[in-house]
Design an enzyme around this catalytic site. Structure first.
Site, mmCIF file in Angstrom:
data_model
loop_
_atom_site.group_PDB
_atom_site.id
_atom_site.type_symbol
_atom_site.label_atom_id
_atom_site.label_comp_id
_atom_site.label_asym_id
_atom_site.label_seq_id
_atom_site.Cartn_x
_atom_site.Cartn_y
_atom_site.Cartn_z
ATOM 1 N N CYS A 46 0.830 -1.213 0.000
ATOM 2 C CA CYS A 46 0.000 0.000 0.000
ATOM 3 C C CYS A 46 0.861 1.260 0.000
ATOM 4 O O CYS A 46 0.394 2.338 -0.371
ATOM 5 C CB CYS A 46 -0.947 0.009 1.187
ATOM 6 N N HIS A 93 18.362 0.718 0.572
ATOM 7 C CA HIS A 93 16.929 1.038 0.558
ATOM 8 C C HIS A 93 16.102 -0.210 0.867
ATOM 9 O O HIS A 93 15.187 -0.167 1.708
ATOM 10 C CB HIS A 93 16.534 1.605 -0.796
#
Length: 413
Positions: A46, A93
């Site tokens: 999401c 990341h």
């Protein structure tokens, strides 16, 4: 050297109306990884959609083209929100993502399972396999070695806190739950802990809805039968995996006529969104999506800043380890060729001396020469790997190949 490329979009720079354009379910992530070919893993939650590729050539434009295609007529907006990372920066990341440090709610635990699912559905080769396994290891380390995940703020708890802010007192408030997945259940339990009543669970697969309804003491309905329930609900929480809105503005307008001015709070936790954004313009309706919950979440995080700093340090350590491993890949072929040459010379000389040695002598000579080779090659191997980590590995490898004539025999053949 095989390059690691990451192209993605996330909640940091893209609002939900843009993220939902490029959101993919697990099956679509699998299909996209296969379509990209080679080593590819697609992670879509999401909060983000990210493409991880490992190629000998630059794969950035290939990934950009694929994600831009998903955006359709919002391609220009997407281009402004995209980030592109390479090699160690891309690994760092991903490790932060797996550790929950890049989430809307830092420390949330669901992301580690989502990274695992993306890895399982992807098409990893040697580099991405190593990368994602180390990312999962990093996520587990952060949870074990820091307290960032203890009693974390979460989207479900933030949704419940928001409901309490709107109504003041949740006791006796009726909740209509759309979706029967983990997010729906977690949100429902947070609402119940604050005094609310889960009245109805509506789900596309009715049997799954019935399972959750039994746990919560609620009724179960099919998802397409919720219109009649809007008249009676105080709170609507939606977290389905539908591809588009499951409740339209017109449906809510119809329900409002019978509500006689009672306020209706709607919390949309889905990406793509389940609830028509136009509902927010209706009088007496308060619609919030996952991006709107950021302020609620932020208020709960101040006590965990120190743990986040510890987690960031741990993640940086893991990223450095990956950098060293990745850099060493450049010198591995040279190390293997040098060892193969040494073994070839050793075997040749043993074969020439074979007729003059007894079986006992031969075994002894093989053992001694094997130890000599191991000790002789140990330091050059270590030095080449150290040089690789310092970005001089290719130079060292070229010198070694030249000095020992590695590869010349194959060229002569």
């Amino acid at each position: 050297m095989t390059a690691l490329t990451l192209v993605g979009v996330s909640h940091h720079r893209a609002p939900i109306e843009l993220r939902e354009r490029v959101a993919l379910d697990l099956g679509a992530c699998r299909a996209m990884a296969q379509r990209l070919g080679g080593e590819a893993v697609v992670l879509s939650t999401c909060n983000r959609t990210e493409f991880y590729l490992a190629r000998e050539e630059d794969a950035e434009e290939e990934a950009v083209a694929a994600v831009t295609e998903l955006a359709g007529d919002r391609a220009a907006d997407l281009a402004a929100a995209l980030y592109r990372l390479r090699d160690e920066a891309a690994a760092l990341h991903l490790f932060r993502v797996a550790a929950g440090l890049d989430s809307l709610v830092p420390g949330e635990g669901e992301i580690l399972g989502q990274v695992r699912s993306a890895f399982d559905a992807g098409a990893p080769g040697p580099l991405l396999d190593h990368l994602f396994r180390q990312a999962l290891h990093t996520g587990r380390r952060v949870r074990v070695e820091t307290a960032i995940g203890e009693s974390p703020a979460s989207v479900p708890s933030a949704a419940a806190a928001l409901a309490q802010q709107v109504f003041g007192e949740l006791r006796g408030r009726r909740v209509l739950l759309l979706g029967a997945g983990k997010i729906s259940e977690a949100t429902a339990r947070n609402l119940v802990s604050r005094g609310a009543e889960i009245a109805v669970v509506a789900n596309r697969t009715i049997s799954h809805g019935e399972d959750l309804a039994r746990k919560l003491g609620a009724r179960a309905l099919a998802l397409d039968a919720v219109a009649a329930e809007l008249e009676y609900a105080d709170v609507v929480v939606s977290a389905t995996s539908a591809a588009g809105p499951v409740v339209s503005r017109e449906t809510v307008v119809h329900a409002l006529r019978a509500r006689k001015g009672r306020p209706l709070l709607l919390v949309d936790l889905a990406v793509p969104r389940d609830l028509d954004p136009a509902i927010n313009g209706l009088e007496g309706c308060f619609l919030y999506d996952v991006d709107d919950l950021k302020g609620v979440v932020e208020e709960t995080l101040s006590g965990r800043r120190g743990e986040a700093a510890s987690a960031e340090s741990l993640v940086a350590e893991e990223a450095e380890r990956f950098r060293d491993w990745h850099a060493a890949l450049d010198v591995v072929p040279t190390i293997a060729s040098l060892r193969a040459l040494a073994e070839e010379i050793r075997d040749s000389e043993l074969a020439r001396a074979g007729g003059r040695l007894s079986e006992t002598e031969r075994r002894h000579v093989e053992s001694v020469t094997s130890q000599i080779l191991a000790k002789l090659l140990h330091l050059p191997t270590i030095r080449m790997k150290e040089a690789a980590a310092a970005a001089d590995g290719v130079v060292y490898a070229d010198v070694v190949r030249h000095l020992f004539g590695l590869g010349e025999e194959e060229r002569r053949r």
